[in-house]
Motif scaffolding. Structure first.
Motif, PDB file in Angstrom:
ATOM      1  N   TYR A  38      34.044  65.079  65.353  1.00 52.30           N
ATOM      2  CA  TYR A  38      34.532  64.813  63.887  1.00 52.30           C
ATOM      3  C   TYR A  38      35.602  65.814  64.017  1.00 52.30           C
ATOM      4  O   TYR A  38      35.828  66.917  63.970  1.00 52.30           O
ATOM      5  N   SER A  39      36.841  65.203  62.923  1.00 54.17           N
ATOM      6  CA  SER A  39      37.878  66.124  62.728  1.00 54.17           C
ATOM      7  C   SER A  39      37.959  66.378  60.875  1.00 54.17           C
ATOM      8  O   SER A  39      37.492  65.310  60.300  1.00 54.17           O
ATOM      9  N   ARG A 102      36.278  59.366  63.093  1.00 55.86           N
ATOM     10  CA  ARG A 102      35.447  60.230  62.712  1.00 55.86           C
ATOM     11  C   ARG A 102      35.856  61.436  62.140  1.00 55.86           C
ATOM     12  O   ARG A 102      36.603  62.140  62.666  1.00 55.86           O
ATOM     13  N   TRP A 103      35.494  61.460  60.698  1.00 56.39           N
ATOM     14  CA  TRP A 103      36.133  62.608  59.843  1.00 56.39           C
ATOM     15  C   TRP A 103      35.034  63.276  59.180  1.00 56.39           C
ATOM     16  O   TRP A 103      34.001  62.701  58.551  1.00 56.39           O
ATOM     17  N   TRP A 104      35.278  64.521  58.873  1.00 58.31           N
ATOM     18  CA  TRP A 104      34.360  65.343  57.970  1.00 58.31           C
ATOM     19  C   TRP A 104      35.192  66.256  57.024  1.00 58.31           C
ATOM     20  O   TRP A 104      36.286  66.278  57.454  1.00 58.31           O
ATOM     21  N   SER A 105      34.543  66.583  56.028  1.00 54.32           N
ATOM     22  CA  SER A 105      35.205  67.476  55.137  1.00 54.32           C
ATOM     23  C   SER A 105      34.171  68.484  54.285  1.00 54.32           C
ATOM     24  O   SER A 105      32.998  68.308  54.296  1.00 54.32           O
ATOM     25  N   PHE A 106      34.705  69.315  53.661  1.00 53.33           N
ATOM     26  CA  PHE A 106      33.662  70.509  52.993  1.00 53.33           C
ATOM     27  C   PHE A 106      34.781  70.760  51.923  1.00 53.33           C
ATOM     28  O   PHE A 106      35.552  71.478  51.955  1.00 53.33           O
ATOM     29  N   GLY A 107      34.468  70.548  50.600  1.00 50.54           N
ATOM     30  CA  GLY A 107      35.187  71.011  49.426  1.00 50.54           C
ATOM     31  C   GLY A 107      34.526  70.811  48.080  1.00 50.54           C
ATOM     32  O   GLY A 107      33.298  70.376  48.200  1.00 50.54           O
TER      33      GLY A 107
ATOM     34  N   LEU B  17      45.867  66.296  60.685  1.00 49.29           N
ATOM     35  CA  LEU B  17      47.016  67.062  60.951  1.00 49.29           C
ATOM     36  C   LEU B  17      47.316  68.281  59.961  1.00 49.29           C
ATOM     37  O   LEU B  17      47.565  69.537  60.226  1.00 49.29           O
ATOM     38  N   GLU B  18      47.449  67.700  58.390  1.00 50.91           N
ATOM     39  CA  GLU B  18      47.722  68.715  57.453  1.00 50.91           C
ATOM     40  C   GLU B  18      46.393  69.706  57.250  1.00 50.91           C
ATOM     41  O   GLU B  18      46.572  70.816  56.987  1.00 50.91           O
ATOM     42  N   MET B  19      45.382  69.249  57.611  1.00 51.02           N
ATOM     43  CA  MET B  19      44.251  70.141  57.348  1.00 51.02           C
ATOM     44  C   MET B  19      44.187  71.240  58.347  1.00 51.02           C
ATOM     45  O   MET B  19      43.741  72.317  58.034  1.00 51.02           O
ATOM     46  N   ILE B 321      55.344  76.803  63.407  1.00 50.46           N
ATOM     47  CA  ILE B 321      53.934  76.169  63.097  1.00 50.46           C
ATOM     48  C   ILE B 321      53.496  75.709  64.729  1.00 50.46           C
ATOM     49  O   ILE B 321      54.128  74.922  65.400  1.00 50.46           O
ATOM     50  N   PRO B 322      52.311  76.378  65.071  1.00 51.34           N
ATOM     51  CA  PRO B 322      52.035  75.935  66.476  1.00 51.34           C
ATOM     52  C   PRO B 322      51.367  74.730  66.700  1.00 51.34           C
ATOM     53  O   PRO B 322      51.288  73.869  65.578  1.00 51.34           O
ATOM     54  N   ASP B 323      51.247  74.183  67.920  1.00 51.70           N
ATOM     55  CA  ASP B 323      50.483  73.056  68.178  1.00 51.70           C
ATOM     56  C   ASP B 323      49.137  73.056  67.904  1.00 51.70           C
ATOM     57  O   ASP B 323      48.422  73.912  68.312  1.00 51.70           O
ATOM     58  N   LEU B 324      48.554  72.270  67.001  1.00 56.69           N
ATOM     59  CA  LEU B 324      47.448  72.700  66.550  1.00 56.69           C
ATOM     60  C   LEU B 324      46.238  71.489  66.882  1.00 56.69           C
ATOM     61  O   LEU B 324      46.851  70.213  67.011  1.00 56.69           O
ATOM     62  N   GLN B 325      45.063  71.889  67.408  1.00 54.13           N
ATOM     63  CA  GLN B 325      44.199  71.027  67.693  1.00 54.13           C
ATOM     64  C   GLN B 325      43.543  70.093  66.515  1.00 54.13           C
ATOM     65  O   GLN B 325      43.127  70.714  65.553  1.00 54.13           O
ATOM     66  N   VAL B 326      43.778  68.783  66.614  1.00 52.95           N
ATOM     67  CA  VAL B 326      43.590  67.933  65.597  1.00 52.95           C
ATOM     68  C   VAL B 326      42.026  67.264  65.614  1.00 52.95           C
ATOM     69  O   VAL B 326      41.235  67.212  64.736  1.00 52.95           O
ATOM     70  N   ASN B 327      41.832  66.835  67.047  1.00 54.77           N
ATOM     71  CA  ASN B 327      40.434  66.292  67.271  1.00 54.77           C
ATOM     72  C   ASN B 327      39.745  67.312  67.940  1.00 54.77           C
ATOM     73  O   ASN B 327      40.179  67.852  69.260  1.00 54.77           O
ATOM     74  N   PRO B 328      38.585  67.731  67.883  1.00 55.39           N
ATOM     75  CA  PRO B 328      38.012  68.697  68.600  1.00 55.39           C
ATOM     76  C   PRO B 328      37.284  68.262  69.818  1.00 55.39           C
ATOM     77  O   PRO B 328      36.667  68.991  70.668  1.00 55.39           O
TER      78      PRO B 328
END
Lengths: 423, 423
Positions: A38-39, A102-107, B17-19, B321-328
């Motif tokens: 999940y992202s 598939r997404w997750w969040s914590f806030g 992506l913003e996250m 801003i580096p290339d960031l991993q969006v989906n693990p």
């Protein structure tokens, strides 16, 4: 200290120790969420009240939310939950996003509830959702995520259970009792309230709200029938998938679980401490209309939310909160006097560049006072550089665990500390 | 998609992506803060309006904050800044806490500002403070933290500068101009507004607000005198400490910097992009009365705050801003058909327990469709288990980078994937 301005009732202050607990929970949530691929995402904290009015249920919006007009007079709500924001975010980019999503969040979230043990008006919440699959295996995946989270933080199937049911199954059973469509929503509310009232109050509540005596009797039979899931192909598939995923023992059918949110349409679930408190830790379910209801094309979803208030109470009860590091500092560089400030500052800066967490005492003070400070911060090493040390190009390193002191050449300091840490 | 419920103006939606960008900023903040030995904490998000009314300044509370009455009629504010909450938290446990106290935080804040590029009504902010030391070296430490943060994310002294001044020095200079005590607060506001108005408007604003013509002329001389810091022992000590800390080149004296918050009493600073935008990235300073003002015993502090809205604009401008991993997700386990669902689910569960991030496709579908999904998620490996594979106790592993496919025995799968990842 008599006139300190008090915080707002039900809000939270995270001193470093409470913050370490919050971060530990967040890290465990991240690990499990990412393990299932999940992202992470996040929604706004302020939302138009309309977003919830449609489908979250009257109680949540009218009684339990912080609602206020903005300067233009529009009603704004401090988000009491995340799923409607998620549905809106998906609807906005519905054609660009990749499904299953598939997404997750914590806030942070807010609810205007009576503050008490296990309840706060400000709380943090884990949300995790799978959007775009109708399969019972998708439901099972979310339930498996709950179970894997519990396993990871040390809660066993003897401590907690995920209780599951299916609103479609309940709908069918209510039809069989002759409960009309118009009364079904109310009946779910009656079921949801069962464990919040004593038996006779609950019966009166049910009859006052339109159930006939024989329907009430039929309903109590349904709610006591733990084999009812055998009538549901979906629930049987869910249980089989949970078996394959290796977490079946965490999960149990319970016809009394219907959950309070209006938007659930299928499988619903709730995890509870099975000690005598029987506190709800998290809840979730399938919602097949929410994306459409906020303005998107129809798209199904399943997910759950877990707050951060009940969980630590249960973890403490089972002794499962580990010793957490509150202060990251590894090294204190003391300040011998104003003249030796530059060499101490430069030494600290070099150690930081080598990757250590380093404090300097911010002003000259008696070395004894500075070392006492190092002890209170649980710092491992204290460094003293006096005039002789400076002249000889050395520093004194005190290992505060063993109270041993060594003279170390300035240019070998990083290597020395690394060596001590590797021991 | 015409009727999607719109978010509230100025709020933020963090798609993955913003996250990832927000998390990357947060991680860099954590690294630098911890490198200096600061502990993470957090305050409430809702605070009584009184907390800010005392010392934050009228503009912030009356014009720029979300204020609303709670159900009891008390005025509540969505926190526009953290320092007053910090002061209150310290005051509440003033005798138990260990000083010097070094704390940092990263969380949401709200200001009712006109939404525009670089401004949002909801934003995240880094706060970092050192409480309990009056030394100029404490001021220097906070400024060094700014500089080390910039260095860590790739911003050089050619990109950004921390501009510093001292309100005590300004106070002395204003006295020399014959500006009376009662007019000094207004004069600081006039100085603070200088770069928000053209020259003649600013002059009129100054004279309208009580400055005499010759005081205005004197003031412009002061604001143009970049050697003025030589009259301040504190600022000279700050610069010397910054030299020792190895970040002097990031810092510059600027008499025009006074900062807007009423509670600053000494050194003040602001970091700016030195490109043509000259946007303020962060601001801070010394506040010696705030703990007392919220009801504690007198205790000094110094700190700064940095929002998350301007920074990414500047970083993008410099390509930082580096290339960031969006989906693990590392592995997709496909579902061949309903009968083979169990073996795929079990394989995925085993891979997760070995530490991999694994998705399963949530339902049977054409393998081509599932592999396309794997590609769109940038997954590295896809696993296919058909009837023959199941019978032979093997799985097919596709490396989606090379498009190569290998048959791997089920019991050697974890080792195989580890080997491929180590290559």
């Amino acid at each position: 200290m008599k006139n300190i301005i008090q915080p707002v009732k039900g809000t939270r202050e995270f001193y470093p120790l409470e913050m370490a607990v919050r971060n530990w929970i967040y890290e465990n949530i991240r690990n499990v969420s990412e393990s299932f691929g999940y992202s992470e995402y996040d929604g706004p904290f302020l939302e138009p009240t309309d977003l919830y009015a449609a489908k979250s249920g009257e109680e949540l919006v009218k009684e339990q939310s912080f609602v206020f007009p903005d300067r233009g007079g529009n009603l704004i709500t401090l988000r009491p939950e995340l799923t409607p924001s998620l549905a809106r975010m998906v609807a906005q980019k519905q054609r660009q996003l990749v499904y299953p999503l598939r997404w997750w969040s914590f806030g942070p979230f807010w609810r205007y509830e009576k503050p008490q043990k296990g309840r706060a008006r400000e709380f943090f919440q884990w949300n995790i959702d799978l959007i775009g699959s109708k399969s019972p295996e998708a439901d099972a995946e979310l339930i498996a995520i709950c179970a894997e989270f519990f396993k990871q933080i040390g809660l066993t199937p003897d401590n907690v259970k995920v209780l599951i049911n299916d609103r479609r199954l309940m709908d069918q059973k209510l039809s069989e009792l002759g409960i009309e469509a118009s009364l079904k929503k109310m009946t779910l509310k009656i079921i949801d309230r069962q464990d919040k009232m004593d038996r006779s109050t609950w019966k009166a509540y049910a009859l006052d709200n339109g159930l006939k005596e024989e329907q009430f009797v039929g309903l109590t039979k349904i709610l006591g029938n733990t084999d009812l899931y055998q009538e549901s192909a979906e629930l049987q598939t869910v249980f089989n998938a949970l078996e394959s995923l290796g977490v079946r023992e965490y999960v149990q059918f319970d016809p009394k679980i219907v959950r309070g949110l209006d938007y659930y349409t299928g499988v619903v679930f709730e995890a509870r401490d099975i000690g005598k408190g029987a506190r709800a830790i998290l809840g979730g379910g399938r919602y097949d209309n929410l994306v459409k209801d906020v303005g998107g094309e129809p798209l199904t979803g399943v997910g759950f939310a877990m707050g951060d208030v009940v969980l630590p109470i249960i973890l403490e009860q089972y002794g499962l909160i580990p010793d957490l590091q509150v202060n990251p500092t590894q090294i204190l560089v003391t300040i011998f006097d104003e003249n030796l400030m530059p060499v101490s500052l430069a030494t600290a800066a070099n150690l930081r560049r080598a990757g250590f967490s380093v404090q300097t005492y911010p002003e000259p003070a008696k070395i004894g006072k500075q070392l006492k400070f190092a002890d209170r911060c649980a710092v491992q090493f204290a460094i003293v550089i006096g005039p002789e040390e400076k002249e000889q190009g050395i520093v004194q390193v005190k290992d505060l665990r063993t109270r041993e002191q060594s003279s170390v050449p300035t240019d070998g300091l990083i290597k020395y500390i690394n060596g001590m840490l590797a021991e």
